[in-house]
Design a protein around this motif. Structure first.
Motif, short mmCIF file in Angstrom:
data_model
loop_
_atom_site.label_atom_id
_atom_site.label_comp_id
_atom_site.label_asym_id
_atom_site.label_seq_id
_atom_site.Cartn_x
_atom_site.Cartn_y
_atom_site.Cartn_z
N LEU A 137 44.29 37.32 32.57
CA LEU A 137 43.94 38.73 33.07
C LEU A 137 43.91 40.19 31.36
O LEU A 137 44.73 39.20 30.85
CB LEU A 137 45.36 39.37 34.02
CG LEU A 137 44.25 39.11 35.29
CD1 LEU A 137 44.67 37.52 35.25
CD2 LEU A 137 45.65 39.57 36.56
N THR A 157 42.16 43.47 40.67
CA THR A 157 41.90 41.46 40.36
C THR A 157 42.05 41.75 42.03
O THR A 157 42.73 41.70 42.92
CB THR A 157 43.31 40.67 40.03
OG1 THR A 157 44.52 41.61 39.93
CG2 THR A 157 42.55 41.41 38.22
N ARG A 187 39.93 40.27 34.81
CA ARG A 187 39.56 38.57 34.71
C ARG A 187 38.36 38.37 35.03
O ARG A 187 37.86 38.89 35.20
CB ARG A 187 40.55 37.40 35.62
CG ARG A 187 40.27 36.58 35.12
CD ARG A 187 41.10 34.93 35.42
NE ARG A 187 40.97 35.44 37.28
CZ ARG A 187 41.90 35.73 38.42
NH1 ARG A 187 42.92 35.70 37.82
NH2 ARG A 187 41.27 35.94 39.75
N GLU A 232 36.89 30.64 35.84
CA GLU A 232 37.41 31.86 36.85
C GLU A 232 38.35 31.18 37.49
O GLU A 232 40.00 31.83 37.18
CB GLU A 232 37.00 33.06 37.72
CG GLU A 232 37.71 33.61 37.88
CD GLU A 232 37.45 34.55 38.48
OE1 GLU A 232 38.19 36.39 39.23
OE2 GLU A 232 35.95 35.19 38.91
#
Length: 702
Positions: free
Chosen positions: A273, A238, A261, A267
């Protein structure tokens, strides 16, 4: 109540951190900015499968060119009297595979791209059989080797539409026409993040392959599956801070856990997540945590394959919620919140080799100790691994029979590697930075508490040169986050020791909103940015001055970065008569323009109860720009042009306000730095500029 609170030291106790023997203190000189910038830095250790050796890196900085380089070392864990051995190995990101080989990253034999390599490491430090494992045209950003030793996962930037690594995704739809302008669609989500402009449709993606005789064989298979088949369309690791903790192999190599994610329009507003499971077939992976719309991270399977441990938050769109350790029975699917009743947020997880215990770390009242968690009952026990304060413990690797390898750093000294036997207090294994630190005059660090806003107990620290005589000016340190802490740990940026070595008393206060004091205390800054925190800082400074008569409160400056920089702007208009000067680094100046130019929008939406248009009254209540008519304190403004979290225009605006009012001021701009100052030369310039500014207002006679 944690174990640390049950055995709390008396309030009046001072904790002195001596870096040199007492007999040598008279000859020691105070630490300078050059010393901090060129200090050797210990990397994260990796342990061989049999537990006999640890490999770690040391980064050094040339004192003339300020170029940085790394060197790998071997440290025997069997012979504790053995000296570390430098390895004839150039590379980074070293880790042992389950096959006993050492894997690492280095330039490919036929080009400039980074690839995965491996080598045999002898107990005496011999390096043999170096060979290149991957040959990926686009290069490798990171990797993970299965415990079974026969599979590899790599991650690299690839268009989500690509089903294989060899896909040609060089055409960029966001660069239409003959110019170099970027074109972003309104439903694309992040168009820039942290310090990087986004490439639409391209993500950091994980691919797996078999290892045959140390070579990645055949086509790499995407762990996220075909586009549109149900797998995630997002980054793994991530962004911007994820690493190999986001990827974990099943112990038998049958599959891979990874964190992602969902990208796209949602987003910038989401902290959701999820942990996914890939069976390595190339089909769409399974979302194991779809039921939780908040963060799920740190997938950590037990060595016996029975459980998956991970951490989870409960509240969607809040990045600083408590991380509870979860335990999923992989046969039944039943998931239990192991530490639901323990009011601390866990930031790392590791199993003991026999799958009997989980070992985790969490902040607790200025320290970051390690804890032993019983997966059968959820009982949490704080481990006493160090004499005195635990300070900051990290990189915990459980070994057999209750032994633990870990790193430990503090305000007084950078990280070194330690080994604990049978859960007991540890012995040092390295002297990476301690010989250098030993050349400098030691500092004392005193912890204190006081009654802050709402009568709550608030903690702080006073750092100053040990044995310094006479009065010393005060520096009020304000941490960022704002959900963070100036805990007892080393920093290569905002370092209390190097500042105290200039003859100042550094006072840091963990105001309401700080971490390590329970979730309610962390939550208490929500929608109250300029309220309780400012009251805590005012009361904390007064408490420190009353406590230590050596601190000269009539000569005082305040400094902070990010939220700490916001607080400098807030103090300038709401506590304007207290300080001789301010240092404001990447601070928020105008909450309206900040909201519309920052990238991770979940952060202001949570802390201010909605978007700017939804709750503009609260944004304006705590908006520093509304109080510039009261500004009078000299201010140094620092900003990085690649800072997309608090865009550098916020710094320019505050500097304009200072100029307009003819307030003494300076502006330091770093064209190539982001929210932090990372480059060695830039760090040196930052420190020297800050020190000169403080001296100008606090030591005019000098």
């Amino acid at each position: 109540m944690t174990a640390r609170n049950r055995v709390a030291f008396p309030l009046a106790s001072a904790f002195a951190l001596f870096a040199t023997p007492l007999a040598a203190q008279d000859a020691a000189r105070p630490m300078q900015a050059e010393d901090l910038v060129t200090m050797p830095r210990l990397g994260s250790p990796t342990v061989s499968p049999d537990g006999s050796m640890a490999i770690y890196s040391v980064t050094t900085t040339d004192s003339e060119t300020y170029e940085r380089s790394g060197q790998m070392y071997l440290r025997s864990l069997v012979n504790r009297n053995a000296a570390p051995v430098a390895l004839d190995l150039e590379g980074s990101s070293a880790s042992f595979g389950g096959d006993g080989w050492l894997y690492y990253m280095a330039g490919g034999a036929g080009g400039d791209t980074m690839q995965v390599w491996r080598a045999r490491i002898g107990a005496n430090g011999t390096v043999t059989a170096k060979s290149q494992v991957t040959d990926v045209t686009r290069g490798v950003n990171g990797y993970s080797i299965a415990d079974s030793g026969d599979k590899i996962a790599i991650w690299t930037d690839v268009a989500r539409s690509c089903a294989e690594l060899s896909c040609d995704d060089s055409a960029k739809p966001y660069l239409p026409g003959p110019g170099d302008g970027r074109l972003y669609e309104g439903d694309g989500g992040f168009y820039r993040h942290w310090d990087t402009w986004e490439t639409p449709g391209t993500y950091s993606r994980v691919f797996t392959a078999d290892l045959v005789d140390g070579i990645a064989e055949g086509d790499f298979t995407p762990a996220d599956g075909p586009l549109g088949a149900g797998g995630p369309q997002g980054d793994t690791p991530t962004m911007p801070f994820g690493g190999d903790e986001d990827i974990a192999w099943a112990p038998d190599g049958s599959g891979l856990y990874f964190v992602a994610r969902e990208g796209g329009a949602s987003e910038p507003y989401s902290t959701n997540l999820d942990i996914w499971w890939s069976d390595l077939s190339g089909a769409a992976p399974t979302n194991l945590t779809a039921a939780n719309e908040a963060l799920d991270a740190l997938p950590t399977p037990s060595p016996d394959g029975q459980y998956l441990a991970y951490v989870a938050m409960a509240r969607p769109d809040y990045e600083s919620d408590r991380q509870v350790v979860m335990l999923r029975d992989l046969q039944s699917g039943v998931t239990t919140a192991l530490t639901a009743d323990f009011d601390r947020s866990f930031g790392s997880l590791a199993w003991t080799p026999d799958s009997r215990w989980l070992v985790a770390t969490a902040q607790d009242v200025l320290d970051t100790p390690a804890y032993r968690i019983d997966p059968r009952s959820g009982a949490v026990e704080e481990l006493d691994l160090m004499a005195g304060n635990e300070a900051h413990i990290g990189n915990v690797t459980p070994l057999a029979d209750g032994d633990l390898l870990f790193t430990r750093d503090s305000i007084g000294a950078p990280a070194e590697m330690f080994l604990s036997s049978d859960w007991g207090q540890a012995e040092p294994l390295t002297q990476v930075a301690s010989p250098t630190v030993g050349k400098f005059a030691p500092v004392s660090v005193e912890r204190f508490s006081f009654s802050g806003a709402n009568g709550d107990t608030v903690w702080g620290q006073i750092t100053k040169l040990e044995g310094q005589t006479g009065k010393m000016p005060a520096i009020l340190y304000v941490h960022g986050g704002p959900q963070g802490s100036f805990n007892d740990g080393w920093s290569s940026r905002w370092n209390p020791r190097v500042l105290a070595s200039q003859g100042y008393a550094v006072i840091s206060v963990d105001f309401h909103g700080s971490t390590g004091y329970g979730q309610a205390f962390t939550d208490s800054i929500n929608r109250d940015w300029g309220g309780k925190p400012l009251e805590d800082l005012q009361l904390g400074l007064a408490a420190a001055l009353e406590r230590d008569g050596q601190i000269d409160g009539s000569r005082a400056c305040a400094m902070g970065a990010s939220y700490g920089g916001y607080m400098m702007n807030w103090i300038a208009g709401n506590w304007p008569d207290r300080f001789d000067c301010l240092v404001q680094h990447d601070g928020l100046f105008d909450m309206r323009s900040f909201y519309y130019t920052t990238e991770e929008l979940w952060f202001p939406k949570w802390d201010f109860g909605g978007s700017y248009s939804e709750n503009s009254e609260l944004y304006e209540r705590w908006n520093p720009v509304n109080h510039v008519d009261k500004w009078k304190t000299p201010m140094l403004v620092v900003t990085g042009q690649k800072d997309f979290r608090v865009p550098y225009s916020q710094g320019l605006a505050s500097f304009t306000a200072l100029q307009e009012r003819q307030i003494p001021s300076q502006l330091l701009v770093f064209p190539e730095e982001n929210h932090w100052v990372l480059g060695a030369k830039n760090s040196l310039q930052w420190h020297n500029t800050v020190f000169a500014w403080l001296d100008r207002w606090l030591k005019p006679d000098e």
